[in-house]
Write a protein that holds these residues in place. Structure first.
Motif, PDB file in Angstrom:
ATOM      1  N   CYS A  88      42.986  32.505  44.328  1.00  0.00           N
ATOM      2  CA  CYS A  88      41.981  33.322  44.065  1.00  0.00           C
ATOM      3  C   CYS A  88      41.141  33.871  45.618  1.00  0.00           C
ATOM      4  N   ASP A  89      40.548  34.924  45.119  1.00  0.00           N
ATOM      5  CA  ASP A  89      39.872  36.167  46.350  1.00  0.00           C
ATOM      6  C   ASP A  89      38.789  36.630  45.941  1.00  0.00           C
ATOM      7  N   LEU A  95      44.974  40.705  46.653  1.00  0.00           N
ATOM      8  CA  LEU A  95      45.550  40.502  45.358  1.00  0.00           C
ATOM      9  C   LEU A  95      46.569  41.521  44.893  1.00  0.00           C
ATOM     10  N   PHE A 113      47.275  35.044  40.120  1.00  0.00           N
ATOM     11  CA  PHE A 113      46.000  36.222  40.962  1.00  0.00           C
ATOM     12  C   PHE A 113      44.853  36.228  40.370  1.00  0.00           C
ATOM     13  N   GLU A 114      43.858  35.588  41.054  1.00  0.00           N
ATOM     14  CA  GLU A 114      43.072  35.872  40.174  1.00  0.00           C
ATOM     15  C   GLU A 114      41.392  36.341  41.144  1.00  0.00           C
ATOM     16  N   ILE A 116      37.769  36.923  42.028  1.00  0.00           N
ATOM     17  CA  ILE A 116      36.847  35.853  41.568  1.00  0.00           C
ATOM     18  C   ILE A 116      35.698  36.530  43.031  1.00  0.00           C
ATOM     19  N   ALA A 122      36.380  30.226  40.296  1.00  0.00           N
ATOM     20  CA  ALA A 122      38.035  29.937  40.420  1.00  0.00           C
ATOM     21  C   ALA A 122      38.271  28.583  39.355  1.00  0.00           C
TER      22      ALA A 122
END
Length: 231
Positions: A88-89, A95, A113-114, A116, A122
């Motif tokens: 996550c980033d 991403l 991959f998310e 946020i 997260a």
């Protein structure tokens, strides 16, 4: 310019040298824009991936907080070391590169991959391993303990929190990091003070099981590995 789809990805294992990792990342990220591809390829000469890998147990579920382009998870998936990886980033563009690399590796069913807005968003997990690599020095000092707390809450009992960041020790290596970050982010960063993460970890009943200072090229790294009690 993107590479041809025929680009083959070399196999990799835990004994890989930085040069072998460079070739791996250059192939795995061939579907991403050229600047990011080159940055991913040269990162093994700076980031001590070899030291991080040994603290992720086989078959683990891993959360990488602030994963960027997903290099750590891509490497773990290619080595068939993990059951599942979630990155996550707060920035969308890296991403997309992470997802493209996962697809090229045939790991799209293992890696997700998310995007946020904060660590509080997260995935909850809990996870066997939560990694935070080169993240906290980008976080305003007033918010760092809260970001740390949000990350470690996602470590399951008996699990590991894997922390790596640039050194705060005075000298040329610290200055090299500041200049490097300023060139790429236009941000004059403030490193995490020595002893801060150990103090925060103690507040959350985490035990320090490994600490190491790692000089690489002109940079310096601080590695800390914490474990949550079984109960």
């Amino acid at each position: 310019m993107l590479a041809h789809a025929s680009t083959s990805i070399p196999s990799i294992d835990a004994s890989a040298t930085p040069a072998q990792l460079r070739r791996f990342f250059y192939a795995a990220y061939c579907d991403t824009p050229t600047p990011l591809r080159w940055l991913s390829a040269v990162r093994p000469y700076v980031c001590p991936f070899d030291k991080l890998l040994q603290f992720v147990r086989d078959g683990a579920d891993v959360l990488d907080v602030g994963c960027g382009a997903g290099s750590l998870l891509a490497l773990l998936a290619a080595m068939k070391k993990i059951r599942r990886g979630v990155g996550c980033d707060v920035t969308a563009a890296p991403l997309e590169s992470a997802r493209a690399a996962a697809q090229r590796l045939g790991a799209e069913n293992i890696l997700t991959f998310e995007l946020i807005r904060s660590v509080a968003e997260a995935p909850e997990g809990p996870f066997d391993t939560v990694a935070m690599v080169d993240v906290l020095h980008h976080v305003p000092p007033r918010d760092r303990s809260d970001v740390f707390a949000a990350a470690v809450r996602r470590v399951k009992p008996g699990g590991v929190f894997l922390y790596k960041d640039m050194t705060a020790r005075p000298g040329g290596r610290r200055l090299a990091h500041n200049i490097d970050d300023y060139i790429f982010t236009r941000e004059w960063v403030e490193q995490v003070p020595e002893g801060a993460v150990e103090a925060w970890a103690g507040d959350h009943r985490l035990t320090l099981v490994h600490d190491e200072y790692l000089p690489r090229l002109i940079y310096g790294h601080e590695l800390r590995v914490f474990q949550r009690p079984e109960r």
